[in-house]
Design a protein around this motif. Structure first.
Motif, mmCIF file in Angstrom:
data_model
loop_
_atom_site.group_PDB
_atom_site.id
_atom_site.type_symbol
_atom_site.label_atom_id
_atom_site.label_comp_id
_atom_site.label_asym_id
_atom_site.label_seq_id
_atom_site.Cartn_x
_atom_site.Cartn_y
_atom_site.Cartn_z
ATOM 1 N N TYR A 30 8.715 99.243 55.265
ATOM 2 C CA TYR A 30 8.887 98.478 54.031
ATOM 3 C C TYR A 30 7.601 98.379 53.216
ATOM 4 O O TYR A 30 7.360 97.379 52.540
ATOM 5 N N PRO B 232 5.324 98.310 50.298
ATOM 6 C CA PRO B 232 5.678 98.135 48.876
ATOM 7 C C PRO B 232 4.747 98.912 47.945
ATOM 8 O O PRO B 232 3.797 98.362 47.386
ATOM 9 N N ALA C 40 11.786 102.339 59.924
ATOM 10 C CA ALA C 40 11.132 101.319 60.756
ATOM 11 C C ALA C 40 11.605 101.415 62.204
ATOM 12 O O ALA C 40 10.798 101.369 63.141
ATOM 13 N N THR D 214 15.965 105.824 55.041
ATOM 14 C CA THR D 214 16.082 104.445 54.575
ATOM 15 C C THR D 214 14.929 103.628 55.156
ATOM 16 O O THR D 214 14.317 104.015 56.149
ATOM 17 N N ARG D 215 14.648 102.510 54.561
ATOM 18 C CA ARG D 215 13.523 101.683 55.031
ATOM 19 C C ARG D 215 13.777 101.172 56.446
ATOM 20 O O ARG D 215 12.901 101.243 57.309
ATOM 21 N N LEU D 216 14.987 100.672 56.698
ATOM 22 C CA LEU D 216 15.298 100.175 58.037
ATOM 23 C C LEU D 216 15.303 101.323 59.040
ATOM 24 O O LEU D 216 14.779 101.193 60.156
#
Length: 347
Positions: free
Chosen positions: A244, A246, A53, A48-50
Motif C-alpha cells: 500500500y 502511497p 502484500a 492488487t495492493r492486497l
C-alpha cells in the motif's frame, strides 16, 4: 565381552547435518515457487495492493527465517574455533576502522533487504564482532548492493550510480564507526551479550566436528526461539506497507524544491518497507512527477536502511536507546547524501 550400547545414535550427526545443507539450499531456491503455490490457493490476484502484500509476506517470512537459521548455525560453528575474547581481540581497537570498511564492502555483494540482513547482524553480534562493525554491514547490505547499483546505472547513468556508491558506503562506514566510538554495548539486550560471553570449550582434547555441530544446533535453538516472533510481526507490517505504498502522496511532497523536502522524505521513508530493487520503480515514478533526485534517493535510502519492520525485529536484539541512536546517526548520513545530490546534480 562388553554389551553393545543400544543408546548410540543411529546416524552420525556430522553426516546428518551435511545432508541437511542441500535441503536448506533447495528450500531457499524454491521460495518463489512455494510462495506462488500457496498464493494460488487464495482468492487473491497479483497486481492488487492486497495481493502484493500477501504474496510478499508468503515469500519474505520463510526467506528471513531460513537465513536466520543458516547464519546462526554457521556462526555457532565458527565460534567453536574462536572464543568471544579472541574475536574481540582481533577485530576491536585499531582494527575497527578497517572492520567497518570490510563490513560495508561485504554488504555490497549481499543483496538483502533490511530484514534479511538482520540475521547476519545477529550472528555477528553474538560472535563478538564489534557493534560498530556490525552496524556498517547492517546499513550497507540493503542500501548499497549490486541490484540497486545496476538499476541506477541502467536508469540514470554511471555518474549517478558511482556517486550513490561512494556516498552510500560513506554513510555505512561513517555511521558504523561513530556508533562504535560511542561504546553502546550496554544497550544490547542481555541475552545477546550472554551469547557473546560464551567461549569455545577449552581443554586438552580438541573439539570434534560432532561437538562443533552440537554448538551450532544449540545456538539455533537459543537464538531463533527468541527472535522468530518478532521477525514474523515485522515482516507482516512490512508486507502491508509494501502493498500500500502511497506514491501519489509522496510525490506531492517531494516534488517541491525546498530544503525541508529532504528531511521530510527521510521521515516518510522510515515507516515504509521494501528492498532496493523493489523501491527503484517507485523512485522512477517519483522522478517522473518532478521530484528532485537527491530527495528521492534520500527517501530510497531511508526505506531500505531504516524501515519500521527492521526496527521491530532489531528490538528483540537491541534496547530502544540504541535503536534510536542508530536511526539518528544513519538518518544524519542520509540527509547529507540527499543534500549533496541536490546540490551537485541541480539542473
Amino acid at each position: 565381552m562388553p554389551a553393545r550400547d543400544l543408546r548410540a545414535p543411529a546416524f552420525d550427526p556430522v553426516l546428518l547435518w551435511l545432508l541437511a545443507l542441500p535441503v536448506w539450499v533447495l528450500l531457499y531456491a524454491s521460495l518463489v515457487p512455494m510462495a506462488d503455490a500457496v498464493f494460488s490457493a487464495l482468492p487473491l490476484t497479483r497486481g492488487t495492493r492486497l495481493g502484493e502484500a500477501v504474496w510478499f509476506f508468503l515469500y519474505d517470512t520463510p526467506k528471513v527465517l531460513l537465513l536466520l537459521t543458516g547464519v546462526v548455525f554457521a556462526m555457532g560453528i565458527v565460534r567453536s574455533f574462536f572464543s568471544a575474547e579472541r574475536t574481540r581481540a582481533v577485530l576491536a581497537g585499531r582494527r575497527e576502522g578497517l572492520g567497518n570498511v570490510l563490513a560495508a564492502t561485504l554488504g555490497i555483494v549481499t543483496p538483502f533487504c533490511s530484514c534479511s540482513a538482520v540475521p547476519l547482524f545477529i550472528g555477528f553480534v553474538s560472535a563478538g564482532v564489534p557493534l560498530g562493525v556490525t552496524f556498517s554491514f547492517l546499513i550497507s547490505a540493503p542500501m548499497v548492493n549490486e541490484v540497486a547499483l545496476g538499476l541506477l546505472l541502467a536508469m540514470f547513468g554511471w555518474k549517478v550510480a558511482a556517486l550513490y556508491l561512494v556516498l552510500g558506503l560513506s554513510v555505512a562506514i561513517g555511521a558504523g564507526w561513530v556508533l562504535g566510538r560511542m561504546r553502546l554495548e550496554r544497550w544490547v539486550e542481555d541475552w545477546v551479550l550472554a551469547q557473546r560471553a560464551v567461549a569455545a570449550p577449552t581443554g586438552d582434547a580438541p573439539l570434534t566436528w560432532t561437538d562443533r555441530i552440537r554448538l551450532g544446533r544449540e545456538a539455533v535453538v537459543e537464538i531463533v526461539a527468541k527472535v522468530w516472533p518478532w521477525i514474523v510481526v515485522g515482516i507482516a507490517v512490512g508486507a502491508g506497507i509494501h502493498g500500500y505504498m502511497p506514491e501519489e502522496f509522496l510525490a506531492s511532497f517531494m516534488g517541491r524544491d525546498a530544503w525541508w523536502s529532504v528531511p521530510l522524505a527521510v521521515l516518510l521513508g522510515i515507516p515504509m518497507y521494501s528492498n532496493a530493487a523493489g523501491v527503484i520503480p517507485v523512485v522512477e515514478a517519483l522522478l517522473g512527477k518532478g521530484a528532485a533526485l537527491g530527495t528521492v534517493l534520500a527517501f530510497m535510502m531511508s526505506v531500505v536502511a531504516l524501515s519500521l519492520p527492521e526496527m521491530l525485529i532489531l528490538r528483540r536484539v537491541l534496547k530502544p536507546r540504541l535503536i534510536a541512536t542508530f536511526v539518528a546517526v544513519v538518518a544524519a548520513g542520509i540527509l547529507l547524501v540527499g543534500f549533496v545530490f541536490n546540490l551537485v546534480l541541480r539542473t
